[in-house]
Write a protein that holds these residues in place. Structure first.
Motif, PDB file in Angstrom:
ATOM      1  N   ALA A  20      37.247  41.513  34.908  1.00  0.00           N
ATOM      2  CA  ALA A  20      36.961  42.949  34.890  1.00  0.00           C
ATOM      3  C   ALA A  20      35.724  43.292  34.066  1.00  0.00           C
ATOM      4  N   LEU A  21      35.590  42.685  32.891  1.00  0.00           N
ATOM      5  CA  LEU A  21      34.467  43.011  32.015  1.00  0.00           C
ATOM      6  C   LEU A  21      33.141  42.644  32.673  1.00  0.00           C
ATOM      7  N   VAL A  22      33.089  41.463  33.290  1.00  0.00           N
ATOM      8  CA  VAL A  22      31.864  41.022  33.976  1.00  0.00           C
ATOM      9  C   VAL A  22      31.592  41.913  35.182  1.00  0.00           C
ATOM     10  N   ARG A  23      32.646  42.194  35.939  1.00  0.00           N
ATOM     11  CA  ARG A  23      32.489  43.021  37.147  1.00  0.00           C
ATOM     12  C   ARG A  23      31.966  44.412  36.796  1.00  0.00           C
ATOM     13  N   GLU A  24      32.564  45.024  35.789  1.00  0.00           N
ATOM     14  CA  GLU A  24      32.137  46.366  35.396  1.00  0.00           C
ATOM     15  C   GLU A  24      30.698  46.359  34.877  1.00  0.00           C
ATOM     16  N   GLY A  25      30.328  45.295  34.166  1.00  0.00           N
ATOM     17  CA  GLY A  25      28.961  45.188  33.682  1.00  0.00           C
ATOM     18  C   GLY A  25      27.965  45.059  34.824  1.00  0.00           C
ATOM     19  N   ALA A  82      38.082  42.696  43.101  1.00  0.00           N
ATOM     20  CA  ALA A  82      38.510  41.729  42.101  1.00  0.00           C
ATOM     21  C   ALA A  82      38.931  40.401  42.715  1.00  0.00           C
ATOM     22  N   ASP A  83      39.025  40.329  44.036  1.00  0.00           N
ATOM     23  CA  ASP A  83      39.395  39.079  44.701  1.00  0.00           C
ATOM     24  C   ASP A  83      38.805  39.066  46.103  1.00  0.00           C
ATOM     25  N   PHE A  84      38.873  37.922  46.735  1.00  0.00           N
ATOM     26  CA  PHE A  84      38.212  37.747  48.028  1.00  0.00           C
ATOM     27  C   PHE A  84      38.900  38.545  49.136  1.00  0.00           C
ATOM     28  N   GLU A  85      40.222  38.586  49.104  1.00  0.00           N
ATOM     29  CA  GLU A  85      40.952  39.310  50.154  1.00  0.00           C
ATOM     30  C   GLU A  85      40.605  40.789  50.155  1.00  0.00           C
ATOM     31  N   SER A  86      40.554  41.395  48.977  1.00  0.00           N
ATOM     32  CA  SER A  86      40.211  42.817  48.919  1.00  0.00           C
ATOM     33  C   SER A  86      38.755  43.036  49.336  1.00  0.00           C
TER      34      SER A  86
END
Length: 220
Positions: free
Chosen positions: A11-16, A34-38
């Motif tokens: 989450a921290l990396v993604r939000e950054g 947050a994952d490949f399926e989504s």
């Protein structure tokens, strides 16, 4: 309007990344998964994006398999891998699978944005200076569920044969006799193998073979 998708489980990396990419231009749309399926659900529901930034270490799927799926399902949509696994064989394999770029997570924000712009311009981005990466006991290796062919990490057929015979414990002279080459030629191929794998010795090369799961079935 520029439309980007970030696929990253931390989450921290993604939000950054999302905040950073929002600086690309006025009105840019940055979505996240947050994952490949989504991520596939987002793509199926909203159509293709201008660029997908994909992490290799995602839950539930081998990152290389995920990249392959995206390239097959959306061949016109560029995908750039953003990963901490920035050793030479990983970068080579990612680009061989059709990624439009490899962006190390160690990059600064400015360098990452520059790399993204390069990919959006239609170019292939590979980080400068990665070809001399070394492999040691602490080097992380991305998850890999199945064996990979030597060419997937950048080895030629002949280099794959030389490495396969190294794995069997043969000396350079034995390898030369086996392949009908001179010992000097074998040494040249061995040097090229070490450079491609980012190692400096036979021992390190054997470690790399084990850790990457290189399968030599196709080289003979």
């Amino acid at each position: 309007m520029l439309k980007l998708l970030v696929v990253e489980d931390h989450a921290l990396v993604r939000e950054g990344l999302v905040r950073l990419l929002a600086q690309m231009e006025r009105g840019v749309e940055v979505q996240e998964s947050a994952d490949f399926e989504s991520a596939l659900n987002v793509l199926d529901n909203e159509g293709e994006f201008d660029l997908v930034l994909l992490d290799l270490a995602l839950p539930g799927i081998d990152g290389f398999a995920g990249l392959d799926i995206l390239r097959r399902r959306y061949p016109a949509m560029p995908v750039a891998v953003v990963s901490a696994f920035d050793d030479t064989p990983t970068i080579t394999r990612v680009l061989n699978l059709g990624a439009s770029g490899f962006i190390p997570k160690a990059f600064s924000g400015e360098a990452l944005l520059s790399a993204v712009r390069e990919v959006l311009a239609g170019n292939i981005f590979r980080p400068i200076g990665q070809s001399g990466a070394t492999l040691d006991a602490e080097t992380p290796v991305p998850p890999n569920k199945t064996g990979i062919r030597p060419d997937e990490v950048g080895l030629t057929d002949r280099q794959g044969q030389v490495l396969a015979l190294m794995v069997r414990g043969m000396t350079n002279r034995d390898i030369a006799d086996q392949l009908g080459l001179s010992e000097g030629t074998v040494k040249i191929h061995a040097t090229a193998v070490f450079k491609t794998l980012g190692v400096s010795s036979r021992t390190q090369a054997l470690v790399a073979v084990a850790r990457y799961g290189i399968d030599f079935e196709s080289v003979f």
